[in-house]
Design a protein around this motif. Structure first.
Motif, PDB file in Angstrom:
ATOM      1  N   VAL A 109       0.848  -1.185   0.000  1.00 48.01           N
ATOM      2  CA  VAL A 109       0.000   0.000   0.000  1.00 48.01           C
ATOM      3  C   VAL A 109       0.889   1.241   0.000  1.00 48.01           C
ATOM      4  CG1 VAL A 109      -1.838  -1.195   1.239  1.00 48.01           C
ATOM      5  CG2 VAL A 109      -0.181   0.166   2.524  1.00 48.01           C
ATOM      6  N   THR A 110       0.323   2.327  -0.514  1.00 48.66           N
ATOM      7  CA  THR A 110       1.002   3.618  -0.504  1.00 48.66           C
ATOM      8  C   THR A 110       0.163   4.581   0.308  1.00 48.66           C
ATOM      9  OG1 THR A 110       1.859   3.215  -2.729  1.00 48.66           O
ATOM     10  CG2 THR A 110       1.904   5.488  -1.919  1.00 48.66           C
ATOM     11  N   PHE A 111       0.742   5.142   1.345  1.00 44.46           N
ATOM     12  CA  PHE A 111       0.000   6.092   2.169  1.00 44.46           C
ATOM     13  C   PHE A 111      -0.136   7.411   1.421  1.00 44.46           C
ATOM     14  CE2 PHE A 111       2.043   3.437   5.619  1.00 44.46           C
ATOM     15  CZ  PHE A 111       0.909   2.668   5.812  1.00 44.46           C
ATOM     16  N   THR A 112      -1.284   8.046   1.593  1.00 44.57           N
ATOM     17  CA  THR A 112      -1.594   9.264   0.863  1.00 44.57           C
ATOM     18  C   THR A 112      -2.290  10.241   1.797  1.00 44.57           C
ATOM     19  OG1 THR A 112      -2.987  10.167  -0.924  1.00 44.57           O
ATOM     20  CG2 THR A 112      -3.717   8.123   0.070  1.00 44.57           C
ATOM     21  N   GLY A 113      -2.236  11.498   1.464  1.00 44.22           N
ATOM     22  CA  GLY A 113      -2.933  12.493   2.265  1.00 44.22           C
ATOM     23  C   GLY A 113      -4.342  12.761   1.777  1.00 44.22           C
ATOM     24  N   SER A 114      -4.817  11.960   0.811  1.00 42.98           N
ATOM     25  CA  SER A 114      -6.094  12.236   0.159  1.00 42.98           C
ATOM     26  C   SER A 114      -7.185  11.273   0.622  1.00 42.98           C
ATOM     27  CB  SER A 114      -5.933  12.120  -1.355  1.00 42.98           C
ATOM     28  OG  SER A 114      -7.188  12.106  -2.004  1.00 42.98           O
TER      29      SER A 114
END
Length: 249
Positions: A109-114
């Motif tokens: 997974v890639t953490f995102t601010g969205s």
């Protein structure tokens, strides 16, 4: 519509807001609240990464359990009360999912601010809600309309959702049976087309979903068993010889 949060959920959301992060109740707890049902549990999504959550949710008011879901951004936040009782929520960082080579969980997974990125990875529109007292309801995929119409519809492309996680096929049927909903046309076609993917899912997970499905509303369960008989036969092959069998002879 205003959603009433339990006190412990408000404390968690407030702690994130005070630390400068976004946090929302997400998924089924929001759906059930909108339907006037009492959620069994509350899930939270936050712009904070797991290590940031561990810093924010510090003793004596909170504690964090980082279990098997940590690599996917999920931790359990425990809220401590003065009477030594406690309540907990699963909190997951906003994320984008990578490839699903095992058709159950993303390889990475890639953490995102969205928040939008996070909601876009979810299974069905009626599970893709987010809510906070500050922002109100966030509905990016027409979930409210589908709730009002009584429809289970995939978020985005149905084939892709089921290729990512084949168990979603049975989950969608379970939601329809329990809520008394119908399956949207494109989602229904994809469920039938992708049914063979269910052979990659463990029998334990299939069994749990089938039990939940059979606990649904009787007339809806009956209709779905007929309309999606090929899907059920993919996990119970003994059903196939019964198709179109003339039981009057």
């Amino acid at each position: 519509m205003k959603i009433e949060f339990p006190e412990y959920v408000l404390r968690i959301l407030g702690a994130y807001e005070n630390a400068g992060y976004e946090a929302y109740a997400v998924g089924g707890c929001v759906r059930d609240s909108l339907l006037g049902r009492t959620p069994h549990d509350w899930d939270i999504a936050s712009s904070a990464r797991p290590e940031e959550t561990m810093r924010i949710m510090a003793p004596p008011d909170f504690s964090v359990k980082a279990l098997s879901g940590l690599k996917h951004g999920t931790v359990t936040v425990v809220v401590k009360n003065g009477d030594e009782s406690a309540a907990s929520c699963e909190v997951t960082a906003f994320r984008r999912d990578g490839k699903y080579t095992d058709m159950r969980r993303p390889d990475e997974v890639t953490f995102t601010g969205s928040l939008g990125d996070d909601l876009a990875r979810r299974d069905f529109t009626v599970n893709a809600f987010a809510y906070s007292e500050k922002t109100g309801l966030v509905d990016l995929f027409g979930g409210i309309s589908d709730l009002e119409k009584g429809i289970i519809r995939c978020v985005g492309e149905a084939d892709r959702r089921f290729e990512e996680d084949a168990l979603r096929i049975l989950r969608g049927l379970r939601f329809a049976a329990r809520l008394g909903f119908s399956i949207e046309q494109n989602t229904a076609k994809s469920m039938i087309k992708k049914r063979e993917l269910l052979k990659n899912v463990s029998s334990e997970r299939v069994f749990c979903e089938l039990c939940g499905f059979l606990e649904g509303k009787g007339e809806v369960v009956e209709r779905l068993l007929i309309d999606f008989r090929e899907v059920f036969a993919a996990v119970i092959p003994e059903l196939s010889p019964c198709f179109d069998f003339d039981q009057r002879s």
